[in-house]
Design a protein around this motif. Structure first.
Motif, PDB file in Angstrom:
ATOM      1  N   ILE A 110      -4.515  30.114 -35.530  1.00  0.00           N
ATOM      2  CA  ILE A 110      -5.658  29.380 -35.098  1.00  0.00           C
ATOM      3  C   ILE A 110      -5.550  29.081 -33.694  1.00  0.00           C
ATOM      4  O   ILE A 110      -6.599  29.066 -32.905  1.00  0.00           O
ATOM      5  CB  ILE A 110      -5.727  28.295 -36.214  1.00  0.00           C
ATOM      6  N   ALA A 111      -4.216  28.404 -33.487  1.00  0.00           N
ATOM      7  CA  ALA A 111      -4.483  28.032 -31.988  1.00  0.00           C
ATOM      8  C   ALA A 111      -4.420  28.992 -31.137  1.00  0.00           C
ATOM      9  O   ALA A 111      -5.176  29.191 -30.016  1.00  0.00           O
ATOM     10  CB  ALA A 111      -2.763  27.333 -31.746  1.00  0.00           C
ATOM     11  N   ASP A 112      -3.833  30.176 -31.262  1.00  0.00           N
ATOM     12  CA  ASP A 112      -4.039  31.508 -30.523  1.00  0.00           C
ATOM     13  C   ASP A 112      -5.564  31.928 -30.105  1.00  0.00           C
ATOM     14  O   ASP A 112      -6.239  32.244 -29.159  1.00  0.00           O
ATOM     15  CB  ASP A 112      -3.241  32.592 -30.802  1.00  0.00           C
ATOM     16  N   ALA A 113      -6.230  31.669 -31.405  1.00  0.00           N
ATOM     17  CA  ALA A 113      -7.494  32.381 -31.459  1.00  0.00           C
ATOM     18  C   ALA A 113      -8.474  31.346 -30.509  1.00  0.00           C
ATOM     19  O   ALA A 113      -9.446  31.545 -30.041  1.00  0.00           O
ATOM     20  CB  ALA A 113      -8.109  32.380 -32.775  1.00  0.00           C
ATOM     21  N   ILE A 114      -8.103  29.691 -30.710  1.00  0.00           N
ATOM     22  CA  ILE A 114      -8.813  28.809 -30.034  1.00  0.00           C
ATOM     23  C   ILE A 114      -8.570  29.132 -28.408  1.00  0.00           C
ATOM     24  O   ILE A 114      -9.487  29.213 -27.624  1.00  0.00           O
ATOM     25  CB  ILE A 114      -8.384  27.407 -30.220  1.00  0.00           C
ATOM     26  N   LEU A 115      -7.283  29.446 -28.145  1.00  0.00           N
ATOM     27  CA  LEU A 115      -7.089  29.846 -26.590  1.00  0.00           C
ATOM     28  C   LEU A 115      -7.784  31.010 -26.235  1.00  0.00           C
ATOM     29  O   LEU A 115      -8.164  30.985 -25.033  1.00  0.00           O
ATOM     30  CB  LEU A 115      -5.355  29.791 -26.543  1.00  0.00           C
ATOM     31  N   ASP A 116      -7.786  31.941 -27.227  1.00  0.00           N
ATOM     32  CA  ASP A 116      -8.449  33.391 -26.556  1.00  0.00           C
ATOM     33  C   ASP A 116     -10.051  32.934 -26.395  1.00  0.00           C
ATOM     34  O   ASP A 116     -10.531  33.332 -25.152  1.00  0.00           O
ATOM     35  CB  ASP A 116      -8.538  34.179 -27.724  1.00  0.00           C
ATOM     36  N   GLU A 117     -10.490  31.885 -27.065  1.00  0.00           N
ATOM     37  CA  GLU A 117     -12.047  31.505 -26.683  1.00  0.00           C
ATOM     38  C   GLU A 117     -12.064  30.943 -25.445  1.00  0.00           C
ATOM     39  O   GLU A 117     -12.850  30.998 -24.733  1.00  0.00           O
ATOM     40  CB  GLU A 117     -12.632  30.805 -28.085  1.00  0.00           C
ATOM     41  N   VAL A 118     -10.871  29.884 -25.126  1.00  0.00           N
ATOM     42  CA  VAL A 118     -10.866  29.136 -23.950  1.00  0.00           C
ATOM     43  C   VAL A 118     -10.887  30.360 -22.736  1.00  0.00           C
ATOM     44  O   VAL A 118     -11.439  30.100 -21.811  1.00  0.00           O
ATOM     45  CB  VAL A 118      -9.703  28.487 -23.809  1.00  0.00           C
ATOM     46  N   VAL A 119     -10.144  31.380 -23.064  1.00  0.00           N
ATOM     47  CA  VAL A 119      -9.964  32.429 -21.924  1.00  0.00           C
ATOM     48  C   VAL A 119     -11.173  33.065 -21.611  1.00  0.00           C
ATOM     49  O   VAL A 119     -11.755  33.136 -20.430  1.00  0.00           O
ATOM     50  CB  VAL A 119      -8.805  33.555 -22.395  1.00  0.00           C
ATOM     51  N   ARG A 120     -12.028  33.219 -22.559  1.00  0.00           N
ATOM     52  CA  ARG A 120     -13.380  33.904 -22.636  1.00  0.00           C
ATOM     53  C   ARG A 120     -14.335  32.881 -21.934  1.00  0.00           C
ATOM     54  O   ARG A 120     -15.017  33.366 -21.047  1.00  0.00           O
ATOM     55  CB  ARG A 120     -13.835  34.189 -24.079  1.00  0.00           C
TER      56      ARG A 120
END
Ligand code: C5P
Length: 225
Positions: A207-217
């Motif tokens: 979940i953390a990685d997916a949240i960070l992916d969204e931050v990158v986006r």
């Protein structure tokens, strides 16, 4: 997630739950374990970010290469946030901050004698995230977290994201016993201005990685709203 895609990014994470003193030995607390915040910090550091964690009463292992500062109360967390926020690129406000605290807690231990008070007077704590978001720059990415019960959680979070001027809000349905709080898994929805990303039940690291992916986006897209 791509390797080192957060290289050089300064990420500030708040984690855990604040404790508000009733007297010198007792407190009003909450059930946040800090697992989600610590997972975000660990994953961000692994992806190359320079990570600082403001940890409110978290008893979990700590990752190498992450800077931790311990705080106890909402007031201490507010001070630590005020000091660290200007120098961060991304704020992930995962801590469960007490909304109320006892007024003027006495030094020492309240005795259980005839004079013992039978009520505790509470006052509101400052809205830390709201205050920081007001002073944010367009280059900063600010992410809030919301623990809500069942129906209406999303609608409430959408409103909160706009009111508090957040880039994203991560919504957690706390009416489900198998996720949130001390669980190792979570299931959340990331609400941004553009979309609502449902992240299915998974370990908090994923979940953390997916949240960070969204931050990158969000950052690639530039600016807020
Ligand atoms: O409004 P609500 O408390 O549901 O908002 C949750 C978000 O606001 C979380 O990110 C939490 O860390 C933050 N918060 C805060 N200061 C408070 C209460 C909540 O920064 N006093």
């Amino acid at each position: 997630a791509p390797d080192r895609d957060l290289d050089g990014l300064r990420v500030l994470v708040t984690a855990g739950g604040t404790r508000e003193p009733i007297d010198s030995v007792r407190y009003v607390g909450n059930r946040s374990s800090g697992r989600m915040g610590f997972a975000l910090a660990e994953r961000a550091a692994r992806r190359g970010a320079e990570v600082t964690v403001l940890a409110a009463n978290v008893a979990l292992p700590r990752a190498d290469g992450v800077a931790y500062r311990d705080v106890e109360t909402a007031a201490e967390l507010a001070d630590a946030c005020a000091a660290a926020f200007p120098a961060c690129d991304v704020l992930l406000m995962a801590a469960a901050v007490a909304d109320f605290r006892p007024v003027d807690p006495p030094d020492g231990k309240i005795k259980k004698d005839a004079d013992a008070p039978d009520t505790i007077r509470l006052e509101r704590t400052p809205d830390i995230l709201g205050g920081l978001a007001e002073r944010r720059t367009a280059a900063q990415t600010v992410v809030g977290f919301a623990a809500e019960h069942g129906d209406g959680a999303l609608a409430y979070a959408r409103g909160k994201r706009e009111r508090k001027r957040l880039d994203a809000i991560v919504v957690n349905d706390i009416s489900r016993p198998d996720i949130g709080f001390d669980a190792r898994e979570n299931e959340v929805t990331v609400v941004t201005a553009e979309r609502e990303l449902a992240l299915p039940f998974a370990p908090k690291e994923e979940i953390a990685d997916a949240i960070l992916d969204e931050v990158v986006r969000l950052r690639a897209r530039g600016g807020s709203d």
